[in-house]
Motif scaffolding. Sequence first.
Motif, mmCIF file in Angstrom:
data_model
loop_
_atom_site.group_PDB
_atom_site.id
_atom_site.type_symbol
_atom_site.label_atom_id
_atom_site.label_comp_id
_atom_site.label_asym_id
_atom_site.label_seq_id
_atom_site.Cartn_x
_atom_site.Cartn_y
_atom_site.Cartn_z
ATOM 1 N N GLU A 71 -98.424 -26.235 -0.227
ATOM 2 C CA GLU A 71 -97.023 -26.519 -0.537
ATOM 3 C C GLU A 71 -96.831 -26.803 -2.016
ATOM 4 N N ALA A 72 -97.779 -27.623 -2.585
ATOM 5 C CA ALA A 72 -97.672 -27.935 -4.015
ATOM 6 C C ALA A 72 -97.784 -26.675 -4.853
ATOM 7 N N GLU A 73 -98.766 -25.830 -4.478
ATOM 8 C CA GLU A 73 -98.910 -24.582 -5.214
ATOM 9 C C GLU A 73 -97.677 -23.706 -5.057
ATOM 10 N N GLY A 74 -97.103 -23.727 -3.813
ATOM 11 C CA GLY A 74 -95.883 -22.940 -3.598
ATOM 12 C C GLY A 74 -94.714 -23.457 -4.423
ATOM 13 N N LYS A 75 -94.550 -24.814 -4.440
ATOM 14 C CA LYS A 75 -93.466 -25.395 -5.236
ATOM 15 C C LYS A 75 -93.663 -25.114 -6.730
ATOM 16 N N ALA A 76 -94.946 -25.283 -7.159
ATOM 17 C CA ALA A 76 -95.223 -25.006 -8.572
ATOM 18 C C ALA A 76 -94.905 -23.556 -8.905
ATOM 19 N N GLU A 77 -95.293 -22.664 -7.992
ATOM 20 C CA GLU A 77 -95.003 -21.252 -8.214
ATOM 21 C C GLU A 77 -93.490 -21.001 -8.216
ATOM 22 N N GLU A 78 -92.815 -21.733 -7.288
ATOM 23 C CA GLU A 78 -91.359 -21.581 -7.223
ATOM 24 C C GLU A 78 -90.703 -22.083 -8.510
ATOM 25 N N ILE A 79 -91.119 -23.265 -8.973
ATOM 26 C CA ILE A 79 -90.562 -23.829 -10.214
ATOM 27 C C ILE A 79 -90.839 -22.906 -11.400
ATOM 28 N N LEU A 80 -92.088 -22.408 -11.430
ATOM 29 C CA LEU A 80 -92.451 -21.509 -12.521
ATOM 30 C C LEU A 80 -91.602 -20.241 -12.487
ATOM 31 N N THR A 81 -91.399 -19.739 -11.288
ATOM 32 C CA THR A 81 -90.580 -18.527 -11.149
ATOM 33 C C THR A 81 -89.137 -18.787 -11.568
ATOM 34 N N LEU A 82 -88.588 -19.972 -11.082
ATOM 35 C CA LEU A 82 -87.214 -20.314 -11.456
ATOM 36 C C LEU A 82 -87.089 -20.522 -12.968
ATOM 37 N N ALA A 83 -88.117 -21.178 -13.554
ATOM 38 C CA ALA A 83 -88.068 -21.406 -15.002
ATOM 39 C C ALA A 83 -88.071 -20.079 -15.752
ATOM 40 N N LYS A 84 -88.966 -19.182 -15.275
ATOM 41 C CA LYS A 84 -89.005 -17.870 -15.917
ATOM 42 C C LYS A 84 -87.669 -17.146 -15.759
ATOM 43 N N ALA A 85 -87.106 -17.227 -14.529
ATOM 44 C CA ALA A 85 -85.832 -16.551 -14.291
ATOM 45 C C ALA A 85 -84.718 -17.165 -15.139
ATOM 46 N N THR A 86 -84.718 -18.527 -15.223
ATOM 47 C CA THR A 86 -83.697 -19.205 -16.033
ATOM 48 C C THR A 86 -83.836 -18.838 -17.502
ATOM 49 N N ALA A 87 -85.112 -18.845 -17.950
ATOM 50 C CA ALA A 87 -85.340 -18.490 -19.359
ATOM 51 C C ALA A 87 -84.873 -17.064 -19.633
ATOM 52 N N GLU A 88 -85.181 -16.174 -18.692
ATOM 53 C CA GLU A 88 -84.751 -14.791 -18.899
ATOM 54 C C GLU A 88 -83.233 -14.675 -18.881
ATOM 55 N N SER A 89 -82.595 -15.445 -17.934
ATOM 56 C CA SER A 89 -81.131 -15.364 -17.871
ATOM 57 C C SER A 89 -80.481 -15.939 -19.126
ATOM 58 N N ILE A 90 -81.080 -17.048 -19.638
ATOM 59 C CA ILE A 90 -80.540 -17.632 -20.877
ATOM 60 C C ILE A 90 -80.696 -16.659 -22.044
ATOM 61 N N GLU A 91 -81.866 -16.047 -22.098
ATOM 62 C CA GLU A 91 -82.077 -15.077 -23.174
ATOM 63 C C GLU A 91 -81.078 -13.929 -23.075
ATOM 64 N N ARG A 92 -80.870 -13.452 -21.859
ATOM 65 C CA ARG A 92 -79.928 -12.355 -21.684
ATOM 66 C C ARG A 92 -78.491 -12.804 -22.018
ATOM 67 N N LEU A 93 -78.194 -14.083 -21.596
ATOM 68 C CA LEU A 93 -76.855 -14.604 -21.883
ATOM 69 C C LEU A 93 -76.625 -14.743 -23.400
ATOM 70 N N ALA A 94 -77.673 -15.209 -24.060
ATOM 71 C CA ALA A 94 -77.567 -15.349 -25.513
ATOM 72 C C ALA A 94 -77.349 -13.991 -26.171
ATOM 73 N N VAL A 95 -78.053 -12.992 -25.639
ATOM 74 C CA VAL A 95 -77.898 -11.642 -26.182
ATOM 75 C C VAL A 95 -76.479 -11.145 -25.954
ATOM 76 N N VAL A 96 -75.944 -11.425 -24.754
ATOM 77 C CA VAL A 96 -74.582 -10.946 -24.428
ATOM 78 C C VAL A 96 -73.555 -11.659 -25.277
ATOM 79 N N ILE A 97 -73.752 -13.006 -25.459
ATOM 80 C CA ILE A 97 -72.787 -13.784 -26.233
ATOM 81 C C ILE A 97 -72.769 -13.333 -27.694
ATOM 82 N N SER A 98 -73.923 -12.971 -28.192
ATOM 83 C CA SER A 98 -74.007 -12.575 -29.601
ATOM 84 C C SER A 98 -73.318 -11.232 -29.859
#
Length: 314
Positions: free
Chosen positions: A231-258
Motif C-alpha cells: 500500500e505504501a509503495e502504491g501510495k508513493a507511486e500514486e503521489i509520484l504520478t500525481l506530482a509528475k502529472a501536476t508538474a506537467e500540467s503546470i508546465e503546459r499551463l505556463a506555456v499556454v499562458i505565455s
Amino acid sequence: MLNGVDTDFIVMIIWGAIFLIFVLKLFQSIRLVPTKSAYIVERLGKYHNTLDAGFHALVPFIDKVAYIHDLKEETIDVPPQECFSSDEVNVEVDGVIYISVVDPVKASYGITDYRYAAIQLAQTTTRSVIGTLDLDRTFEERDIISAKVVEVLDEAGAIWGIRVHRYEIKNITPPETVKNAMEMQVNAERERRALLAKSEGDKQSKINRSEGFMAETINLSEGEMQRRINEAEGKAEEILTLAKATAESIERLAVVISKPGGHSALRLQLGEQYFKQLEGLSDADNRVVLPANLINFEQWMTTMGLEDEFKAKK
C-alpha cells in the motif's frame, strides 16, 4: 535194535542242530552296515576293528558285533530340574542337547552310556550357572547358560567320543507366586509405558499446535507487513504520478499562458469555475467562509491569493 535207532536219531538231531547253528552264525557273520552307522567288532572279547558303511564278512564264532552306533546328529531331552538363582529363587529348568558320535571306539569303551552322562553333566552345569545369576538375568541370558553347558560337554565329549553341537533351554519356570509377581511387574511396566507414551503424545500435540499457531501468526504478520508495504509503495507511486502529472500540467499551463491570449483564457476558465461553485452552494451541507460580496470577482480573486495573477491577466 530199537536202542540203535534211537541213538542214530539223536545223533542226527544233534548234527542237524550243529549245522543250523553253523548256518546261523555264517549268516550273522555277514554284515551290511548302513550309511552314517558304525559297528564295533570284538574278536574273542577284545576290540578288533570298526565297520564303516558297506558289506563286511566276519569270522564265525570268533568275531562279534559288540556295539552299533548311529553317527547322525541326535537330540536328547534334558528332564526338568530345580535350580536356585543367586537371589534364592527356585526355578525349574529343562532343555535339549544336540550331539553326535564322532569316535565310535571311545563312545563304546570310554563311558558306559554317553547319553545319560551328557544329560547329567548338562543338568549339573545348568544348576551351577543359574546359581551365579539372579532371576531376571536367567531369562535374559539364556545364551550364556547354553554356551557354558556346551563348553563343559565338549571337554567331556573329547573323552567320550561325542561332539555337542548346541544346548538349548526350553523352559525356565519360576514358582507360581514369583510368576504372579512378575506378571504384576510386567503389567505395571506396560501401564507406565502407556502413560509415558500418552504424555509424550500430548506434549508433542501441544508443541505442534503452538508451532502451528506461531507459524500462522508469523505468516499473518508477514502478510500484513507485505500488504502495508504494497500500500505504501502504491501510495508513493500514486503521489509520484500525481506530482509528475501536476508538474506537467503546470508546465503546459505556463506555456499556454505565455502565449498571446492565454491570460484571457485563464480568466475565462476561472470565472466559469467560480460560477459553478456558486451554483452548488445551495446544496452544500457544510459551512463555507465566503467573501462579503460574492459578485465582486476581483475581490474574490484577492481573497484566494490570486490578485497578482488576476492583475497580470488583466
